[in-house]
Design an enzyme around this catalytic site. Structure first.
Site, mmCIF file in Angstrom:
data_model
loop_
_atom_site.group_PDB
_atom_site.id
_atom_site.type_symbol
_atom_site.label_atom_id
_atom_site.label_comp_id
_atom_site.label_asym_id
_atom_site.label_seq_id
_atom_site.Cartn_x
_atom_site.Cartn_y
_atom_site.Cartn_z
ATOM 1 N N TYR A 126 -22.854 -9.101 22.228
ATOM 2 C CA TYR A 126 -23.574 -9.806 21.086
ATOM 3 C C TYR A 126 -23.218 -10.953 20.539
ATOM 4 C CZ TYR A 126 -26.111 -5.384 20.405
ATOM 5 O OH TYR A 126 -26.863 -4.194 20.357
ATOM 6 N N LYS A 136 -3.587 13.062 1.395
ATOM 7 C CA LYS A 136 -4.789 12.618 0.917
ATOM 8 C C LYS A 136 -5.667 12.121 1.962
ATOM 9 C CE LYS A 136 -2.753 8.362 -0.612
ATOM 10 N NZ LYS A 136 -2.081 7.617 -1.573
HETATM 11 C C1 LIG Z 1 -0.880 7.363 -1.210
HETATM 12 C C2 LIG Z 1 0.368 7.424 -2.239
HETATM 13 C C3 LIG Z 1 1.619 7.334 -1.760
HETATM 14 C C4 LIG Z 1 2.024 7.444 -0.150
HETATM 15 O O1 LIG Z 1 2.079 5.852 0.150
HETATM 16 P P1 LIG Z 1 2.403 5.264 1.473
HETATM 17 O O2 LIG Z 1 2.358 3.745 1.487
HETATM 18 O O3 LIG Z 1 1.548 5.790 2.389
HETATM 19 O O4 LIG Z 1 3.780 5.914 1.844
HETATM 20 C C5 LIG Z 1 2.614 7.552 -2.636
HETATM 21 N N1 LIG Z 1 2.277 7.542 -3.978
HETATM 22 C C6 LIG Z 1 1.144 7.401 -4.352
HETATM 23 C C7 LIG Z 1 1.015 7.664 -5.913
HETATM 24 C C8 LIG Z 1 -0.007 7.629 -3.588
HETATM 25 O O5 LIG Z 1 -1.160 7.527 -3.934
#
Ligand SMILES: *Cc1c(COP(=O)(O)O)cnc(C)c1O
Length: 355
Positions: A252, A35
């Protein structure tokens, strides 16, 4: 000629991390989380690199799933928030997407739809995180309605853990108990484990594990895991060097004032590339593979480092913001955030190179 700010992504390391994740949960299948453009690393390239062996890919939404399908990825793809409106269901069926169903509203949409073929579903129960999912007491009825519908194919029961990265907390075992209570009597595959649970809580592995951040080589636990290989090297170069007298300030707001004569290197990376503006003095940076410290406020296109210990450093020399020399976890800790955020905030101005 171009501005020297790069994200160098090692696809073989990504595949190796997936294999490592599988080895930790040998009886489970593994949903590779890609994702948010593969946590900022480039979803299409990494999904292609893993397509031959990924049990399935996980994305947030239809748009992310379509990007993979249009790039020729045939693996199962799970939409982790399901659909946001009923109009997405027909397309999801056409492209064989698996839908998370986390609410009564989504369930009604799916049962009322006329999809060209049945959709596989991951039915989500809220075991205590209180973000998405059916209440435990509603789960059995939701399952029965889905199971009876011609619109629905295979069903996996899932939940998400709030504190799996905290190995001293009782939250994970509490959530596990609530989950098992909620699904009692239902015969279906189950899925609970994100990377942290996969690594630290074997009792959560179930039928499907869901590794995300570990695939990118960053451990969600406090202790680093030497078996994880960093996938991204965020790199740049020195574009100027100055010898400043004690009492001079840098950048800055003059946040950093030299207490002694100081050699300052200017690096061609700033917050518009995704480097955090609030990085404090002392945040680690590597110059020519040696650790130095960030000094002075990060600006839009540049940041400054203390090169006093590196008198031989020259303009054009190699800088790593994070990767194999500086762990992204160390940078994140200094900045009061997590590697996930640093990765996903890299901007399109950065040149991506895949190896
Ligand atoms: C993003 C996600 C994961 C993975 O989580 P990590 O901490 O990156 O391993 C697992 N389950 C769901 C439902 C997620 O949205």
């Amino acid at each position: 000629m171009s501005r020297p700010t790069y994200a160098i992504v090692d696809t073989a390391a990504f595949v190796a991390n997936y294999r490592y994740a599988k080895s930790l949960a040998p009886r489970a299948r593994a949903l590779a989380l890609v994702k948010a453009n593969a946590y900022g690393h480039g979803a299409v390239t990494l999904a292609r690199a893993l397509a031959a062996e990924a049990d399935a890919f996980g994305v947030a939404c239809s748009e992310e799933a379509m990007e993979l399908r249009e790039s020729g990825i045939d693996n199962a793809i799970v939409l982790l928030e399901g659909v946001f409106e009923p109009a997405e269901i027909a397309n999801a069926a056409m492209h064989h997407f698996t839908l998370v169903v986390h609410s009564p509203l989504q369930l009604d949409w799916l049962l009322a739809a006329r999809p060209a073929r049945a959709l596989d579903v991951w039915l989500k129960v809220d075991s205590g995180m209180h973000r998405l999912g059916f209440e435990p007491g509603e789960l059995a009825e939701a399952y029965a309605r889905l199971d009876a519908s011609p619109n629905v194919g295979k069903i996996v029961l899932m939940s998400h853990l709030a504190s799996a990265d905290d190995t001293t907390s009782t939250t994970t075992t509490d959530q596990l108990a609530r989950f098992h209570q909620a699904i009692r009597g239902i015969e279906a595959p189950v899925s609970l484990a994100n990377s942290a649970a996969l690594m630290a809580w074997p009792q959560t592995h179930g039928s499907w594990v869901r590794p995300g951040i570990m695939l990118y080589g960053s451990s969600p636990l406090d202790t680093p895991d030497s078996k994880l290989q960093p996938v991204m090297r965020f790199e740049s170069r020195l574009i100027a060097i100055h010898d400043l007298a004690a009492g001079e300030s840098i950048g800055y707001g003059g946040r950093y004032t030299c207490s002694v004569p100081t050699r300052v290197g200017v690096v061609a990376t700033g917050y518009a590339d995704g480097y955090p503006r609030h990085a404090p003095d002392g945040t680690p940076v590597a110059v020519n593979d040696q650790r130095v410290q960030l000094i002075g406020r990060v600006s839009m296109d540049m940041l400054t480092v203390d090169l006093t210990g590196q008198p031989q450093a020259q303009v054009g020399d190699h800088v790593q913001l994070w990767g194999d020399r500086v762990s992204v976890a160390d940078v994140a800790r200094q900045c009061g955030t997590i590697s996930y955020e640093l990765f996903t905030r890299i901007t399109r101005r950065v040149h991506f190179q895949y190896r």
